[in-house]
Design a protein around this motif. Structure first.
Motif, short mmCIF file in Angstrom:
data_model
loop_
_atom_site.label_atom_id
_atom_site.label_comp_id
_atom_site.label_asym_id
_atom_site.label_seq_id
_atom_site.Cartn_x
_atom_site.Cartn_y
_atom_site.Cartn_z
N LEU A 1 31.65 8.22 40.47
CA LEU A 1 30.70 9.18 41.02
C LEU A 1 31.04 9.47 42.47
O LEU A 1 31.00 10.62 42.91
CB LEU A 1 29.28 8.63 40.90
CG LEU A 1 28.72 8.53 39.49
CD1 LEU A 1 27.38 7.80 39.49
CD2 LEU A 1 28.55 9.90 38.87
N ALA A 2 31.42 8.41 43.20
CA ALA A 2 31.77 8.59 44.61
C ALA A 2 32.99 9.48 44.74
O ALA A 2 33.05 10.36 45.60
CB ALA A 2 32.02 7.24 45.26
N SER A 3 33.98 9.28 43.86
CA SER A 3 35.19 10.10 43.97
C SER A 3 34.90 11.56 43.62
O SER A 3 35.62 12.46 44.04
CB SER A 3 36.31 9.54 43.11
OG SER A 3 35.97 9.64 41.76
N LEU A 4 33.84 11.79 42.88
CA LEU A 4 33.44 13.17 42.58
C LEU A 4 32.52 13.73 43.66
O LEU A 4 32.01 14.83 43.53
CB LEU A 4 32.74 13.23 41.21
CG LEU A 4 33.65 13.06 40.00
CD1 LEU A 4 32.84 12.84 38.75
CD2 LEU A 4 34.54 14.27 39.83
N GLY A 5 32.28 12.94 44.67
CA GLY A 5 31.48 13.43 45.79
C GLY A 5 30.01 13.09 45.68
O GLY A 5 29.22 13.55 46.51
N PHE B 1 39.93 14.77 48.61
CA PHE B 1 39.59 13.35 48.46
C PHE B 1 40.79 12.59 47.89
O PHE B 1 41.15 11.52 48.39
CB PHE B 1 38.39 13.23 47.52
CG PHE B 1 37.87 11.83 47.36
CD1 PHE B 1 37.06 11.26 48.33
CD2 PHE B 1 38.20 11.07 46.25
CE1 PHE B 1 36.58 9.98 48.19
CE2 PHE B 1 37.72 9.78 46.11
CZ PHE B 1 36.91 9.23 47.08
N ARG C 1 36.43 18.45 47.45
CA ARG C 1 36.62 17.43 46.43
C ARG C 1 38.10 17.12 46.20
O ARG C 1 38.50 15.98 46.00
CB ARG C 1 35.98 17.90 45.12
CG ARG C 1 35.16 16.88 44.41
CD ARG C 1 35.90 16.20 43.28
NE ARG C 1 36.79 17.08 42.53
CZ ARG C 1 36.39 17.88 41.57
NH1 ARG C 1 35.14 17.99 41.23
NH2 ARG C 1 37.28 18.61 40.93
N ILE D 1 20.11 9.83 47.59
CA ILE D 1 19.69 8.76 48.48
C ILE D 1 20.45 7.49 48.16
O ILE D 1 20.91 6.79 49.05
CB ILE D 1 18.17 8.49 48.32
CG1 ILE D 1 17.36 9.73 48.70
CG2 ILE D 1 17.73 7.28 49.14
CD1 ILE D 1 17.38 10.07 50.16
N LYS D 2 20.60 7.24 46.89
CA LYS D 2 21.20 5.96 46.50
C LYS D 2 21.84 6.12 45.13
O LYS D 2 21.27 6.72 44.23
CB LYS D 2 20.10 4.90 46.46
CG LYS D 2 20.50 3.56 45.93
CD LYS D 2 20.94 2.65 47.05
CE LYS D 2 21.47 1.33 46.51
NZ LYS D 2 22.26 0.62 47.51
N TYR E 1 35.01 11.24 52.70
CA TYR E 1 34.37 12.56 52.71
C TYR E 1 33.97 12.97 54.13
O TYR E 1 34.03 14.15 54.47
CB TYR E 1 33.15 12.58 51.77
CG TYR E 1 33.54 12.93 50.36
CD1 TYR E 1 34.06 14.19 50.05
CD2 TYR E 1 33.42 12.01 49.33
CE1 TYR E 1 34.45 14.51 48.77
CE2 TYR E 1 33.81 12.32 48.03
CZ TYR E 1 34.32 13.58 47.76
OH TYR E 1 34.71 13.91 46.50
N VAL F 1 27.75 10.83 46.64
CA VAL F 1 27.51 9.70 47.53
C VAL F 1 26.20 9.99 48.28
O VAL F 1 25.78 11.15 48.36
CB VAL F 1 28.67 9.51 48.54
CG1 VAL F 1 29.89 8.96 47.86
CG2 VAL F 1 28.98 10.81 49.26
N PRO F 2 25.56 8.96 48.82
CA PRO F 2 24.31 9.20 49.54
C PRO F 2 24.49 10.24 50.64
O PRO F 2 25.51 10.26 51.33
CB PRO F 2 23.99 7.82 50.12
CG PRO F 2 24.63 6.87 49.19
CD PRO F 2 25.88 7.53 48.72
#
Lengths: 726, 98
Positions: free
Chosen positions: B46-50, A129, A126, B34-35, A331, B52-53
């Motif tokens: 949320l994506a920067s916190l990991g 990133f 994390r 999934i999404k 990622y 992601v799908p």
């Protein structure tokens, strides 16, 4: 290695002096000063490193025009003046929160020379990133891998040689709490300044032989840099990281196309500090700030348009939001290298139920969680109150004893003594004695990591008021003193939530308000009525929250919060932080209190306060049913709320009745306390609200609170009158 | 939306796993994202916190009164407001439904 720099630096200065003998003063300040920023995720130890480096010489700098506070410290290291900025913790260089925007702007500014990116070794994936995004900025960077001790305890290790070889920037292992590796970061920074490029550590012997060879050439470059006034990072030879940073084929193609079209046009860009590729990435991500920046520079609407088409193509192709696509790519890149960097020595199961896990479980429990929350709040209040009451009493005694020996017949002596010194003593005796123990408790609470748990428990409730759970953190802080609590509202992500949060936080009864309520209602009417006052206050908070939620445009955002692990509060850190915050409070509040104390004393002597009482009497006497003299007290109370009660006591003594109960009837006491609780945030809080938002909003909130206080006070007063007459 | 539907059908057919929103899952479930359909800036955060799908998460805790939930992503505990929880679609393998 270090010696080399020292010699070269001395030589450098002497050469520079001979070159520019008249301007040598300017040269030493420019050349010797290195601006370093600490950037990283929240809670990775940036501030610990900051404190380790700056020690006691640190200064707290509030940056004008910026909403988010940054800490700035200075130190002298190996003959260099190093200026360190501790940026707020961020997860990414996007524009989700104000902190991210402000950090990004600072990092891109000319001011900064080097970033130290602090990453948590135990959560590399994390943390990297952000690192990947920082690398896109092509700014001299040092990666500090903190918490190596914890990682090693978990039987893991990091392959630093490999790490450096693929990132091509210095990577330093650090154990910040013990100060290990911390100063090496600065050595590395100075090395970067002199080398203007990075040489991996495994080739250190080569580096040494190079140093002298490069020297005269480098100095010329630095000299050129000084002459042209451009920043160091522009002449820094940033390594080519395209193999590390490039994305999957579809995304990369689009970004490259955009980068090229930007590069063809960016020659004339003056304001813009960002590399073209970073801009391309951000435009495609639909970053509003960057898009505006580019549009400001000239005719780039074409590029924006193309980027919109690209974005749509990518989103259609992947079936995801663009930010998800880009983040997934990053990622993916991180995971490609993570297995090589992170060496797992043994796969021992470390998931044992520890004491902290148990504590975590209880404090977030659906019943016990709330019980503990209540106990903590009451505990803080009691601790603050008991300590403050005791020490404050002693200080009051001291003031009274001093007053006996002073002749205050002359006007000047009266102004100085009662205005200035009286102001000083009541600031120390009635405010500081509560504020310091409160800060201590809050520091313990903050350092332990409890506050996010309260946010977790009360998030749902806070949505009723138009904010998410994080506001409960600042409201808990508000119980002691609204001023630092409102300052804490900077943690809110959007302007809307920040505005609602400061308003709600400013309504929380602080330690000073407690003094009034306990001294008046608690003393003469009993604790039951204190409870009623608290319930009314609580209902007003809900009312204001509802009003603001309805009237303010926008929607309540959802809570996204990292729940950090509990940790044992560090005594040294707590003491230092408490002292630092108290000192800041003293330096900022005391002068204001004394100046206003003097001016009010002047008004009092020249009977300028009687008209005030007269003007206020329709409200104080007619609506609230209070004696006219309370008008001035309420004005004083804006300065510090406990003054309303303190002045009542003074009045009671001076007219010889001895007790406040002869001045106010029970209903008057109740109304007076209630109004004091609600009618306005204190002066310093208003300043803080204005600092966090703007003056217009601070005044609006003050007006709203005054109106509510008058309405409720009037209702209770007239309701009581009616009931009595019936 | 077509893609999610296809994906979810595929998941249902091939792996006997269920696609549902994060809010419906039980505590302790190991899930795969999934999404994420939370709108611009929240999706970004949320994506920067990991989140992601494709990423594996564990639903670890849920606040009372239908409050926020806590998930474990990449070894970090993250609390998400209830409004977000319904916008994160996850796939749940068989074990968690029994």
């Amino acid at each position: 290695m270090i010696k080399n720099f020292l010699i070269s630096e001395k030589e450098f200065i002497s050469i520079m002096k001979s070159c520019l003998n008249k301007n040598n003063k300017k040269i030493t300040t420019v050349e010797n000063r290195i601006n370093i920023a600490l950037a990283g995720n929240p809670n990775v130890g940036k501030s610990v490193i900051f404190n380790q480096l700056t020690g006691l010489s640190q200064t707290i700098g509030n940056w004008p025009g910026k909403t988010v506070e940054r800490m700035e410290g200075h130190l002298k290291f190996l003959g260099h003046y190093i200026n360190i900025v501790d940026l707020p913790g961020i997860y990414s260089l996007s524009t989700y929160s104000l902190e991210e925007i402000v950090s990004r702007e600072y990092i891109a500014s000319d001011e900064l020379d080097i970033i130290i990116n602090v990453v948590d070794a135990t959560n590399l994936e994390r943390n990297l990133f952000l690192t990947f995004q920082l690398l896109e900025l092509k700014i001299p960077i040092i990666i500090a891998v903190n918490q190596m001790d914890i990682l090693r305890k978990r039987n893991k290790e990091i392959n630093f040689e490999y790490f450096e070889s693929i990132f091509k920037v210095p990577v330093i292992p650090v154990v910040a709490v013990h100060g290990i590796g911390v100063h090496q970061l600065l050595e590395e920074a100075i090395e970067l300044i002199y080398q203007q490029e990075f040489h991996p550590h495994q080739k250190e012997h080569k580096l040494k032989s190079r140093t002298h060879h490069h020297q005269s050439f480098k100095m010329k470059q630095v000299y050129e840099q000084l002459k042209s006034q451009s920043s160091f990072k522009k002449i820094f030879n940033f390594p080519d990281l395209s193999s590390l940073l490039s994305f999957g084929k579809e995304v990369e193609e689009k970004i490259e196309l955009l980068t090229t079209s930007l590069e063809n046009k960016t020659e004339n860009m003056v304001k813009n500090q960002y590399p073209s590729r970073f801009l391309a990435l951000k435009i495609i991500e639909n970053d509003k700030e960057i898009k505006n920046l580019i549009l400001e520079e000239g005719h780039y609407s074409e590029i924006i348009k193309i980027s919109g088409e690209y974005r749509k193509e990518l989103e259609d192709y992947h079936g995801e939001d663009i930010s998800t696509i880009i983040s997934s790519e990053i990622y993916l890149n991180i995971n490609k290298i993570l297995d090589e960097i992170l060496i797992i020595k043994s796969k021992k199961d470390t998931k044992k139920e520890t004491l902290t896990d148990m504590f975590d479980h209880i404090t977030t429990h659906s019943i016990w969680g709330y019980v503990i929350l209540a106990l903590i709040l009451i505990g803080i209040y009691l601790f603050t109150f008991i300590i403050g009451d005791f020490v404050g009493g002693k200080i009051d005694e001291l003031y009274v004893n001093l007053s006996i020996n002073i002749n205050t017949d002359s006007i000047i002596a009266k102004i100085l003594w009662e205005g200035a010194l009286g102001g000083f003593f009541s600031a120390v005796g009635s405010v500081l004695v509560y504020v310091i123990p409160f800060f201590l408790m809050i520091e313990i609470l903050q350092d332990s990591g409890y506050l996010p748990r309260a946010a977790f428990l009360l998030d749902k409730f806070m949505h009723v008021l138009g904010v998410h759970g994080k506001t409960i953190i600042t409201m808990i802080l508000g119980f002691g003193c609204n001023v630092p609590a409102c300052a804490g509202c900077r943690i809110m992500e959007t302007e809307r939530e920040k505005k609602i949060s400061v308003a709600l936080t400013s309504l929380v009864p602080c330690a000073a308000t407690m003094v009034v309520v306990m001294g008046l209602v608690g003393e003469y009417l009993g604790l039951g009525y204190v409870g009623i006052l608290f319930i009314i206050n609580f209902l007003v908070i809900i009312l204001v929250g509802r009003i603001l939620n309805k009237t303010m445009p926008g929607e309540c955002t959802e809570l996204i919060m990292e729940m950090h692990e509990y940790r044992k509060p560090n005594t040294k850190v707590i003491m230092k932080q408490t002292w630092k915050r108290s000192r800041e409070f003293i330096l900022k509040s005391l002068p204001i209190i004394i100046i206003i104390g003097i001016s009010l004393e002047v008004m009092y002597i020249f009977s300028l306060l009687d008209p005030v009482n007269f003007i206020l009497s329709p409200i104080t006497v007619f609506c609230l049913g209070l004696p006219a003299v309370t008008g001035v007290f309420l004005i004083y109370g804006i300065l510090r709320k406990e003054l309303t009660f303190a002045l009542l006591e003074v009045l009671a003594i001076s007219i010889g009745v001895g007790s406040v109960s002869f001045l106010l009837s029970p209903i008057q006491m109740f109304v007076f306390s209630l109004v004091t609780m609600l009618y306005i945030p204190c002066f310093t809080t208003i300043i803080m609200i204005a600092k966090q938002t703007n003056w217009k909003y601070a005044l609006q909130i003050s007006l709203l609170e005054i109106t509510i206080a008058i309405i409720i006070g009037t209702l209770i007063n007239w309701g009581y009158v009616l009931i009595i007459s019936v | 939306m077509d893609i999610i539907d296809k994906k979810s059908i595929m998941n249902n057919n091939n792996n006997n796993s269920l696609t549902k929103c994060l809010g419906e899952c039980e505590i302790g479930d190991e899930l795969e994202v999934i999404k994420v359909d939370a709108g611009g800036s929240a999706t970004q955060r949320l994506a920067s916190l990991g989140i992601v799908p494709g990423v594996k998460i564990i639903k670890s805790r849920s606040a009372p009164f239908n409050g926020p939930i806590e998930i474990i992503v990449k070894g970090t505990k993250i609390v998400l407001g209830r409004g977000l929880v319904s916008k994160i679609i996850v796939s749940c393998n068989n074990s968690c439904n029994l």
